[in-house]
Write a protein that holds these residues in place. Structure first.
Motif, short mmCIF file in Angstrom:
data_model
loop_
_atom_site.label_atom_id
_atom_site.label_comp_id
_atom_site.label_asym_id
_atom_site.label_seq_id
_atom_site.Cartn_x
_atom_site.Cartn_y
_atom_site.Cartn_z
N ALA A 278 0.83 -1.20 0.00
CA ALA A 278 0.00 0.00 0.00
C ALA A 278 0.86 1.25 0.00
O ALA A 278 2.02 1.24 0.44
CB ALA A 278 -0.93 0.01 1.21
N VAL A 279 0.26 2.33 -0.48
CA VAL A 279 0.93 3.62 -0.60
C VAL A 279 -0.02 4.70 -0.11
O VAL A 279 -1.20 4.69 -0.46
CB VAL A 279 1.30 3.90 -2.08
CG1 VAL A 279 1.92 5.29 -2.22
CG2 VAL A 279 2.25 2.85 -2.62
N GLY A 280 0.48 5.63 0.72
CA GLY A 280 -0.37 6.75 1.11
C GLY A 280 -0.27 7.13 2.56
O GLY A 280 0.76 6.93 3.22
N MET B 120 -2.19 -1.00 -11.42
CA MET B 120 -1.45 -1.59 -10.31
C MET B 120 -2.27 -1.67 -9.04
O MET B 120 -2.29 -2.68 -8.34
CB MET B 120 -0.18 -0.77 -10.05
CG MET B 120 0.70 -1.30 -8.93
SD MET B 120 1.39 -2.93 -9.30
CE MET B 120 2.61 -2.48 -10.55
N PHE B 121 -2.99 -0.59 -8.74
CA PHE B 121 -3.70 -0.52 -7.47
C PHE B 121 -5.17 -0.87 -7.68
O PHE B 121 -6.03 -0.01 -7.87
CB PHE B 121 -3.52 0.86 -6.84
CG PHE B 121 -2.08 1.14 -6.50
CD1 PHE B 121 -1.51 0.58 -5.38
CD2 PHE B 121 -1.29 1.91 -7.34
CE1 PHE B 121 -0.18 0.80 -5.07
CE2 PHE B 121 0.05 2.13 -7.05
CZ PHE B 121 0.60 1.57 -5.91
N THR B 122 -5.42 -2.17 -7.64
CA THR B 122 -6.77 -2.68 -7.91
C THR B 122 -7.73 -2.34 -6.78
O THR B 122 -8.94 -2.29 -6.98
CB THR B 122 -6.72 -4.19 -8.11
OG1 THR B 122 -6.05 -4.80 -6.99
CG2 THR B 122 -5.96 -4.54 -9.38
N THR B 123 -7.21 -2.13 -5.58
CA THR B 123 -8.03 -1.67 -4.47
C THR B 123 -7.75 -0.18 -4.29
O THR B 123 -6.80 0.21 -3.61
CB THR B 123 -7.72 -2.43 -3.17
OG1 THR B 123 -7.87 -3.82 -3.40
CG2 THR B 123 -8.65 -2.01 -2.05
N ALA B 124 -8.54 0.64 -4.94
CA ALA B 124 -8.29 2.08 -4.91
C ALA B 124 -8.96 2.70 -3.69
O ALA B 124 -10.15 2.52 -3.46
CB ALA B 124 -8.81 2.73 -6.19
N LEU C 1 8.06 -5.39 -5.39
CA LEU C 1 7.60 -4.40 -4.43
C LEU C 1 8.02 -3.00 -4.87
O LEU C 1 7.23 -2.05 -4.77
CB LEU C 1 8.18 -4.73 -3.05
CG LEU C 1 7.62 -3.97 -1.85
CD1 LEU C 1 6.13 -4.23 -1.68
CD2 LEU C 1 8.38 -4.36 -0.58
N ALA C 2 9.24 -2.87 -5.36
CA ALA C 2 9.72 -1.57 -5.83
C ALA C 2 8.90 -1.08 -7.02
O ALA C 2 8.62 0.14 -7.13
CB ALA C 2 11.20 -1.66 -6.21
N ARG C 3 8.48 -1.98 -7.90
CA ARG C 3 7.64 -1.57 -9.04
C ARG C 3 6.29 -1.07 -8.57
O ARG C 3 5.75 -0.08 -9.09
CB ARG C 3 7.47 -2.74 -10.02
CG ARG C 3 8.72 -3.07 -10.82
CD ARG C 3 8.39 -3.96 -12.00
NE ARG C 3 7.87 -5.25 -11.60
CZ ARG C 3 8.63 -6.32 -11.32
NH1 ARG C 3 9.95 -6.23 -11.38
NH2 ARG C 3 8.06 -7.47 -10.98
N ILE C 4 5.73 -1.74 -7.59
CA ILE C 4 4.43 -1.31 -7.05
C ILE C 4 4.55 0.08 -6.44
O ILE C 4 3.78 0.99 -6.75
CB ILE C 4 3.93 -2.32 -6.01
CG1 ILE C 4 3.59 -3.65 -6.66
CG2 ILE C 4 2.68 -1.76 -5.28
CD1 ILE C 4 3.27 -4.76 -5.68
N TYR C 5 5.53 0.25 -5.58
CA TYR C 5 5.72 1.55 -4.94
C TYR C 5 6.05 2.62 -5.98
O TYR C 5 5.61 3.77 -5.86
CB TYR C 5 6.84 1.47 -3.90
CG TYR C 5 6.51 0.64 -2.69
CD1 TYR C 5 5.21 0.36 -2.31
CD2 TYR C 5 7.54 0.14 -1.88
CE1 TYR C 5 4.93 -0.40 -1.19
CE2 TYR C 5 7.27 -0.61 -0.75
CZ TYR C 5 5.97 -0.88 -0.41
OH TYR C 5 5.69 -1.63 0.71
N GLY C 6 6.82 2.24 -6.98
CA GLY C 6 7.17 3.21 -8.03
C GLY C 6 5.95 3.68 -8.79
O GLY C 6 5.83 4.88 -9.12
N ASN C 7 5.02 2.78 -9.06
CA ASN C 7 3.80 3.17 -9.76
C ASN C 7 2.89 4.04 -8.90
O ASN C 7 1.99 4.70 -9.42
CB ASN C 7 3.04 1.94 -10.25
CG ASN C 7 3.63 1.35 -11.51
OD1 ASN C 7 4.37 2.01 -12.23
ND2 ASN C 7 3.32 0.10 -11.79
N GLY C 8 3.12 4.01 -7.60
CA GLY C 8 2.35 4.88 -6.71
C GLY C 8 3.09 6.13 -6.29
O GLY C 8 2.62 6.88 -5.44
N SER C 9 4.26 6.38 -6.91
CA SER C 9 5.10 7.48 -6.44
C SER C 9 4.50 8.85 -6.74
O SER C 9 4.66 9.79 -5.94
CB SER C 9 6.50 7.36 -7.04
OG SER C 9 6.46 7.44 -8.45
N ASP C 10 3.82 9.02 -7.87
CA ASP C 10 3.21 10.32 -8.16
C ASP C 10 2.10 10.63 -7.15
O ASP C 10 1.94 11.78 -6.71
CB ASP C 10 2.64 10.34 -9.58
CG ASP C 10 3.73 10.39 -10.64
OD1 ASP C 10 4.89 10.69 -10.30
OD2 ASP C 10 3.42 10.12 -11.82
#
Length: 227
Positions: free
Chosen positions: A116-118, A153-157, A205-214
């Motif tokens: 998760a990111v946020g 990437m984030f299927t649970t928005a 994991l880094a790809r997931i977090y990277g796609n949530g970086s913006d």
């Protein structure tokens, strides 16, 4: 080699069925060998990948640092089970003091694995600053949250609760009123136990977090922190 092994999930399955002090003390060696030590190594080894996303977030290899404690705070809870039945890893912003800081999160529980990111559970002042940033920069917010890489990437928005009415001082007819009502600004990506145990898990994991970086950058700057 993978940092995470099936033994981690086996431990939490057994703990869920025996969530009391006597069982935990008899099996604490399993917690140390199968959960704590592997995840501390994961935190250390993820440091470089995290720095490629942002240099403002910290990988702190200790319990109470990036690794959540296994002990539950039962003081104000009806649920008096003493131990958590999943592991949590939180790479929080350098300015953060606790789990409510902006951060990149990893949850590892039996049949419940996600990244998760946020920002989870921000206080009223922080929430207001995020909401005001959405109002001030609606086009940026839209571009971040509808980006194809992000939505794929984030299927649970947007996890968590929302207000039933518009927050005080905000237009109930705003085009992003659904977002302005949110109490948490967190998105998550579901994973499997098998994926968590794979040798390439840190890169995944880094790809997931990277796609949530913006998304994370927007939130971080909204509350006055450096990205």
């Amino acid at each position: 080699m993978s940092h995470i092994r099936p033994a981690l999930f086996d431990f939490f399955r057994d703990l869920d069925a025996n969530n009391h002090r006597e069982w935990f003390l008899a099996n604490k060696h399993r917690y140390e060998a199968d959960v704590k030590e592997p995840l501390l190594r994961l935190i250390v080894d993820f440091t470089g990948l995290l720095g490629e996303i942002s240099t403002r977030f910290r990988a702190i290899p200790k319990v109470g640092g990036s690794l959540f404690r296994i002990y539950r705070d039962v003081r104000f809870s009806k649920d008096k089970r003493p131990y958590k039945t999943a592991a949590g890893v939180h790479f929080r912003h350098e300015a953060g003091k606790n789990a409510h800081a902006p951060g990149f999160y990893l949850h590892l529980g039996p049949e419940e694995v996600f990244a998760a990111v946020g920002i989870w559970g921000p206080d009223t002042r922080t929430l207001t600053r995020i909401r005001q940033a959405i109002v001030n920069e609606p086009d940026t917010w839209e571009s971040v949250t509808v980006d194809p890489a992000f939505t794929a990437m984030f299927t649970t928005a947007f996890d968590g609760e929302s207000l039933k009415r518009a927050p005080r001082g905000f237009d109930p007819n705003h085009r992003f009123i659904t977002d302005l009502k949110r109490k948490h600004f967190v998105v998550s990506a579901a994973l499997s136990e098998g994926e968590a145990c794979h040798a390439d898990f840190l890169e995944r994991l880094a790809r997931i977090y990277g796609n949530g970086s913006d998304f994370m950058e927007f939130l971080t700057r909204a509350i006055g922190l450096e990205w």
